[in-house]
Design an enzyme around this catalytic site. Structure first.
Site, PDB file in Angstrom:
ATOM      1  N   ALA A  78     -11.691   4.661 -10.249  1.00 56.19           N
ATOM      2  CA  ALA A  78     -10.300   4.982 -10.640  1.00 56.19           C
ATOM      3  C   ALA A  78      -9.792   6.217  -9.912  1.00 56.19           C
ATOM      4  CB  ALA A  78     -10.221   5.196 -12.148  1.00 56.19           C
ATOM      5  N   GLU A  80      -5.787   7.965  -8.123  1.00 56.07           N
ATOM      6  CA  GLU A  80      -4.517   7.806  -7.402  1.00 56.07           C
ATOM      7  C   GLU A  80      -4.915   7.803  -5.939  1.00 56.07           C
ATOM      8  OE1 GLU A  80      -1.428   7.269  -8.256  1.00 56.07           O
ATOM      9  OE2 GLU A  80      -1.711   7.376 -10.418  1.00 56.07           O
ATOM     10  N   THR A 120     -14.000   8.880  -0.303  1.00 53.18           N
ATOM     11  CA  THR A 120     -13.339   8.462   0.936  1.00 53.18           C
ATOM     12  C   THR A 120     -13.771   9.312   2.126  1.00 53.18           C
ATOM     13  OG1 THR A 120     -11.162   8.415   1.995  1.00 53.18           O
ATOM     14  CG2 THR A 120     -11.408   9.944   0.197  1.00 53.18           C
ATOM     15  N   ASP A 121     -13.667   8.731   3.319  1.00 48.99           N
ATOM     16  CA  ASP A 121     -13.943   9.493   4.547  1.00 48.99           C
ATOM     17  C   ASP A 121     -12.880  10.556   4.810  1.00 48.99           C
ATOM     18  OD1 ASP A 121     -11.844   7.786   5.259  1.00 48.99           O
ATOM     19  OD2 ASP A 121     -12.830   6.980   7.050  1.00 48.99           O
ATOM     20  N   TYR A 147      -3.780  13.955  -1.537  1.00 45.71           N
ATOM     21  CA  TYR A 147      -4.747  12.923  -1.977  1.00 45.71           C
ATOM     22  C   TYR A 147      -6.155  13.303  -1.558  1.00 45.71           C
ATOM     23  CZ  TYR A 147      -7.683   8.772  -1.425  1.00 45.71           C
ATOM     24  OH  TYR A 147      -8.748   7.898  -1.437  1.00 45.71           O
ATOM     25  N   PRO A 189      -1.517  -5.002   3.858  1.00 40.98           N
ATOM     26  CA  PRO A 189      -0.721  -5.919   3.005  1.00 40.98           C
ATOM     27  C   PRO A 189       0.775  -5.669   3.080  1.00 40.98           C
ATOM     28  CG  PRO A 189      -2.167  -4.514   1.667  1.00 40.98           C
ATOM     29  CD  PRO A 189      -2.521  -4.254   3.084  1.00 40.98           C
ATOM     30  N   TYR A 204       4.185   3.581  11.629  1.00 38.40           N
ATOM     31  CA  TYR A 204       4.468   5.023  11.598  1.00 38.40           C
ATOM     32  C   TYR A 204       4.281   5.598  13.011  1.00 38.40           C
ATOM     33  CZ  TYR A 204       3.987   5.026   6.454  1.00 38.40           C
ATOM     34  OH  TYR A 204       4.123   4.803   5.111  1.00 38.40           O
ATOM     35  N   HIS A 273      -0.055  13.454   9.297  1.00 37.54           N
ATOM     36  CA  HIS A 273      -0.771  12.187   9.494  1.00 37.54           C
ATOM     37  C   HIS A 273      -2.118  12.379  10.201  1.00 37.54           C
ATOM     38  CE1 HIS A 273       0.029   7.722  10.773  1.00 37.54           C
ATOM     39  NE2 HIS A 273      -1.117   7.866  10.139  1.00 37.54           N
TER      40      HIS A 273
HETATM   41  P1  NAD Z   1      -6.212   1.337  -6.084  1.00 35.75           P
HETATM   42  O1  NAD Z   1      -5.085   2.293  -6.028  1.00 35.75           O
HETATM   43  O2  NAD Z   1      -6.026  -0.053  -5.613  1.00 35.75           O
HETATM   44  O3  NAD Z   1      -6.756   1.234  -7.595  1.00 35.75           O
HETATM   45  C1  NAD Z   1      -6.926   2.375  -8.400  1.00 35.75           C
HETATM   46  C2  NAD Z   1      -7.125   1.908  -9.834  1.00 35.75           C
HETATM   47  O4  NAD Z   1      -7.322   3.059 -10.651  1.00 35.75           O
HETATM   48  C3  NAD Z   1      -5.916   1.153 -10.402  1.00 35.75           C
HETATM   49  O5  NAD Z   1      -6.339  -0.014 -11.065  1.00 35.75           O
HETATM   50  C4  NAD Z   1      -5.301   2.146 -11.375  1.00 35.75           C
HETATM   51  O6  NAD Z   1      -4.643   1.519 -12.478  1.00 35.75           O
HETATM   52  C5  NAD Z   1      -6.529   2.925 -11.832  1.00 35.75           C
HETATM   53  N1  NAD Z   1      -6.196   4.278 -12.336  1.00 35.75           N
HETATM   54  C6  NAD Z   1      -5.375   5.187 -11.755  1.00 35.75           C
HETATM   55  N2  NAD Z   1      -5.299   6.281 -12.546  1.00 35.75           N
HETATM   56  C7  NAD Z   1      -6.100   6.062 -13.620  1.00 35.75           C
HETATM   57  C8  NAD Z   1      -6.455   6.818 -14.756  1.00 35.75           C
HETATM   58  N3  NAD Z   1      -5.959   8.066 -14.964  1.00 35.75           N
HETATM   59  N4  NAD Z   1      -7.311   6.286 -15.653  1.00 35.75           N
HETATM   60  C9  NAD Z   1      -7.813   5.019 -15.471  1.00 35.75           C
HETATM   61  N5  NAD Z   1      -7.510   4.261 -14.413  1.00 35.75           N
HETATM   62  C10 NAD Z   1      -6.667   4.768 -13.489  1.00 35.75           C
HETATM   63  O7  NAD Z   1      -7.426   2.046  -5.322  1.00 35.75           O
HETATM   64  P2  NAD Z   1      -8.542   1.458  -4.346  1.00 35.75           P
HETATM   65  O8  NAD Z   1      -7.992   1.371  -2.983  1.00 35.75           O
HETATM   66  O9  NAD Z   1      -9.168   0.294  -4.995  1.00 35.75           O
HETATM   67  O10 NAD Z   1      -9.579   2.689  -4.345  1.00 35.75           O
HETATM   68  C11 NAD Z   1     -10.612   2.765  -5.323  1.00 35.75           C
HETATM   69  C12 NAD Z   1     -11.467   3.991  -5.036  1.00 35.75           C
HETATM   70  O11 NAD Z   1     -12.034   3.885  -3.733  1.00 35.75           O
HETATM   71  C13 NAD Z   1     -10.687   5.301  -5.054  1.00 35.75           C
HETATM   72  O12 NAD Z   1     -11.508   6.285  -5.655  1.00 35.75           O
HETATM   73  C14 NAD Z   1     -10.456   5.625  -3.581  1.00 35.75           C
HETATM   74  O13 NAD Z   1     -10.357   7.010  -3.369  1.00 35.75           O
HETATM   75  C15 NAD Z   1     -11.721   5.052  -2.973  1.00 35.75           C
HETATM   76  N6  NAD Z   1     -11.604   4.614  -1.564  1.00 35.75           N
HETATM   77  C16 NAD Z   1     -10.617   3.740  -1.177  1.00 35.75           C
HETATM   78  C17 NAD Z   1     -10.579   3.282   0.136  1.00 35.75           C
HETATM   79  C18 NAD Z   1      -9.533   2.296   0.611  1.00 35.75           C
HETATM   80  O14 NAD Z   1      -9.465   2.003   1.803  1.00 35.75           O
HETATM   81  N7  NAD Z   1      -8.718   1.731  -0.255  1.00 35.75           N
HETATM   82  C19 NAD Z   1     -11.538   3.734   1.056  1.00 35.75           C
HETATM   83  C20 NAD Z   1     -12.530   4.634   0.623  1.00 35.75           C
HETATM   84  C21 NAD Z   1     -12.566   5.062  -0.685  1.00 35.75           C
HETATM   85  O1  DAU Z   2      -9.923   6.166   4.877  1.00 37.35           O
HETATM   86  C1  DAU Z   2      -9.961   5.762   3.540  1.00 37.35           C
HETATM   87  C2  DAU Z   2      -8.567   5.829   2.954  1.00 37.35           C
HETATM   88  O2  DAU Z   2      -7.842   4.740   3.516  1.00 37.35           O
HETATM   89  C3  DAU Z   2      -8.557   5.747   1.429  1.00 37.35           C
HETATM   90  O3  DAU Z   2      -9.182   6.892   0.917  1.00 37.35           O
HETATM   91  C4  DAU Z   2      -7.130   5.651   0.895  1.00 37.35           C
HETATM   92  O4  DAU Z   2      -7.128   5.494  -0.504  1.00 37.35           O
HETATM   93  C5  DAU Z   2      -6.461   4.452   1.546  1.00 37.35           C
HETATM   94  O5  DAU Z   2      -5.119   4.363   1.118  1.00 37.35           O
HETATM   95  C6  DAU Z   2      -6.520   4.592   3.066  1.00 37.35           C
HETATM   96  O6  DAU Z   2      -5.717   5.711   3.515  1.00 37.35           O
HETATM   97  P1  DAU Z   2      -4.738   5.598   4.794  1.00 37.35           P
HETATM   98  O7  DAU Z   2      -3.699   6.621   4.648  1.00 37.35           O
HETATM   99  O8  DAU Z   2      -5.536   5.537   6.040  1.00 37.35           O
HETATM  100  O9  DAU Z   2      -4.158   4.097   4.507  1.00 37.35           O
HETATM  101  P2  DAU Z   2      -2.697   3.458   4.610  1.00 37.35           P
HETATM  102  O10 DAU Z   2      -2.888   2.004   4.316  1.00 37.35           O
HETATM  103  O11 DAU Z   2      -1.695   4.199   3.820  1.00 37.35           O
HETATM  104  O12 DAU Z   2      -2.346   3.630   6.157  1.00 37.35           O
HETATM  105  C7  DAU Z   2      -3.222   3.176   7.183  1.00 37.35           C
HETATM  106  C8  DAU Z   2      -2.627   3.635   8.517  1.00 37.35           C
HETATM  107  O13 DAU Z   2      -1.416   2.896   8.762  1.00 37.35           O
HETATM  108  C9  DAU Z   2      -2.233   5.095   8.538  1.00 37.35           C
HETATM  109  O14 DAU Z   2      -2.484   5.610   9.841  1.00 37.35           O
HETATM  110  C10 DAU Z   2      -0.724   5.085   8.269  1.00 37.35           C
HETATM  111  C11 DAU Z   2      -0.282   3.784   8.902  1.00 37.35           C
HETATM  112  N1  DAU Z   2       0.868   3.084   8.266  1.00 37.35           N
HETATM  113  C12 DAU Z   2       0.864   2.918   6.910  1.00 37.35           C
HETATM  114  C13 DAU Z   2       1.879   2.219   6.306  1.00 37.35           C
HETATM  115  C14 DAU Z   2       1.914   2.033   4.794  1.00 37.35           C
HETATM  116  C15 DAU Z   2       1.870   2.540   9.068  1.00 37.35           C
HETATM  117  O15 DAU Z   2       1.870   2.677  10.315  1.00 37.35           O
HETATM  118  N2  DAU Z   2       2.884   1.830   8.467  1.00 37.35           N
HETATM  119  C16 DAU Z   2       2.928   1.651   7.116  1.00 37.35           C
HETATM  120  O16 DAU Z   2       3.874   0.983   6.621  1.00 37.35           O
END
Ligand code: NAD
Ligand code: DAU
Length: 331
Positions: A78, A80, A120-121, A147, A189, A204, A273
């Site tokens: 969990a 943000e 996260t990295d 973040y 997505p 971006y 960025h």
């Molecule tokens: P996401 O935003 O899709 O999901 C986050 C979930 O946490 C949601 O279901 C939300 O409702 C819940 N949440 C938020 N605040 C909460 C609270 N106060 N109490 C309970 N639940 C709460 O996130 P994700 O992309 O699935 O990421 C999950 C984890 O993995 C995070 O810790 C993120 O930092 C880490 N992570 C993500 C990525 C990535 O590429 N998405 C990469 C590396 C690490």
């Molecule tokens: O590296 C792990 C991280 O990856 C996680 O910890 C974060 O939770 C996850 O959101 C992600 O972070 P980024 O900022 O890298 O992901 P995002 O999908 O927001 O953006 C990916 C790259 O694409 C980044 O360089 C910004 C760019 N971007 C993003 C959006 C939304 C665009 O060029 N256009 C866009 O519309």
């Protein structure tokens, strides 16, 4: 085994729940999720009655204490998670990512529960485009955005609770995930659903920024490997050698969706960025024997496109709100 998954209604967490019920049909899985804009009950519908979803906040100490008391393992997803949102309003990031993690740590400390912390990295900052090095377990923390600063703070809390209170925790720092159930505010997505709704993808700046893509199933398989064989107190980096610049990814999405690869808009760049992320996952590979299975990014991206095309009810109600939020920031 009683397993508590925080954030299990989000992107990576819901995929983790699906793979857990497949892998361990006898496990009892409880999800604790606040169902913020990023969490969705429908992401768990495939797991059906095998999963108990508790709607609640990880910063609610009473609730967390009760759930942890009944669990053998806590896997903490969990958070943000969106950088752009953290620039617009950092406050929920501080509360959930820092206070929420603190609340969980106090509970696992009290009950002696095994805990895995998903991070996260981005805690390592960024690399130059031509830098031959990658992030490793020894790279100093240097987060750029609100973040990533809150994720870095949460990692530090975990390490302190291991050392000071003997909490049985492991940590992992993973690169950018892609796959089904990812919120449409995120890069891949967003572009897929833009094309599906007749809107041009938005890149971006010049699109030179590099992300190190990994399929969500590979991330979650690594988390399981760490839970089963990881050493308490250790940090493991998870990555699949998937470096690509954003321009190449946008063009690949357009091509795979039978569009002109130049049919996208350049929009305002993200402040601060991060330029490039790259993970050295040799510790995880050499010590725990983990290997990624989704090594063909193009095929994984095609499957992800197909998933969004086949599941419009999962995302289409959010699309207008997400795009109007981006419009206010010129993106
Ligand atoms: P996401 O935003 O899709 O999901 C986050 C979930 O946490 C949601 O279901 C939300 O409702 C819940 N949440 C938020 N605040 C909460 C609270 N106060 N109490 C309970 N639940 C709460 O996130 P994700 O992309 O699935 O990421 C999950 C984890 O993995 C995070 O810790 C993120 O930092 C880490 N992570 C993500 C990525 C990535 O590429 N998405 C990469 C590396 C690490
Ligand atoms: O590296 C792990 C991280 O990856 C996680 O910890 C974060 O939770 C996850 O959101 C992600 O972070 P980024 O900022 O890298 O992901 P995002 O999908 O927001 O953006 C990916 C790259 O694409 C980044 O360089 C910004 C760019 N971007 C993003 C959006 C939304 C665009 O060029 N256009 C866009 O519309």
């Amino acid at each position: 085994m009683q397993i508590l998954v925080t954030g299990g209604a989000g992107f990576i967490g819901s995929n983790f729940v699906h793979s857990t019920v497949r892998r361990y049909p006898d496990a009892s899985v409880t999800v604790l999720d606040a169902l913020t804009y990023a969490g969705s009950r429908s992401s768990l519908s495939m797991a059906g009655s095998l999963v108990d979803l508790v709607e609640g906040d990880i910063a609610d100490a009473g609730l967390v204490n009760r759930l942890v008391c009944d669990s053998d393992v806590v896997v903490h997803f969990a958070a943000e998670t969106h950088n752009d949102n953290s620039l617009a309003d950092p406050s929920p990031f501080l509360r959930t990512n820092i206070i929420g993690t603190y609340t969980l740590l106090q509970a696992v400390r009290e009950h002696g529960t095994r805990y895995h912390h998903v991070s996260t990295d981005e805690v390592y900052g960024d690399l130059d485009l031509d830098d031959p090095s990658k992030f490793s377990e020894h790279t100093p923390y240097n987060p750029s955005s609100p973040y990533s600063a809150t994720k870095a703070a949460s990692d530090m809390l975990v390490r302190a609770w291991v050392r000071s209170f003997g909490v049985r925790a492991t940590l992992s720092n993973c690169s950018n995930n892609y796959g089904p159930y990812q919120h449409i505010e995120k890069f891949i997505p967003r572009q897929i659903t833009n094309i599906l709704t007749g809107t041009r993808p938005k890149l971006y700046g010049a699109g030179k920024n590099v992300r190190d893509w990994i399929h969500v199933e590979d991330h979650n398989a690594a988390v399981w490997r760490i839970l089963e064989s990881g050493e308490i107190g250790r940090t493991y980096l998870i990555g699949a050698n998937g470096e690509l610049d954003n321009l190449s990814v946008v063009r690949m999405i357009l091509e795979l969706m039978d569009k002109d690869p130049d049919d996208f808009d350049h929009v305002t760049d993200r402040p601060g960025h991060d330029l490039r992320y790259a993970i050295d996952s040799s510790t995880l590979r050499n010590e725990l024997g983990w290997r990624p299975r989704y090594n063909d990014f193009r095929a994984g991206l095609q499957a992800t496109i197909d998933w969004y095309r086949e599941n419009p009810t999962w995302w289409e109600n959010d699309k207008d709100a997400v795009e109007s939020r981006y419009q206010t920031q010129g993106a």
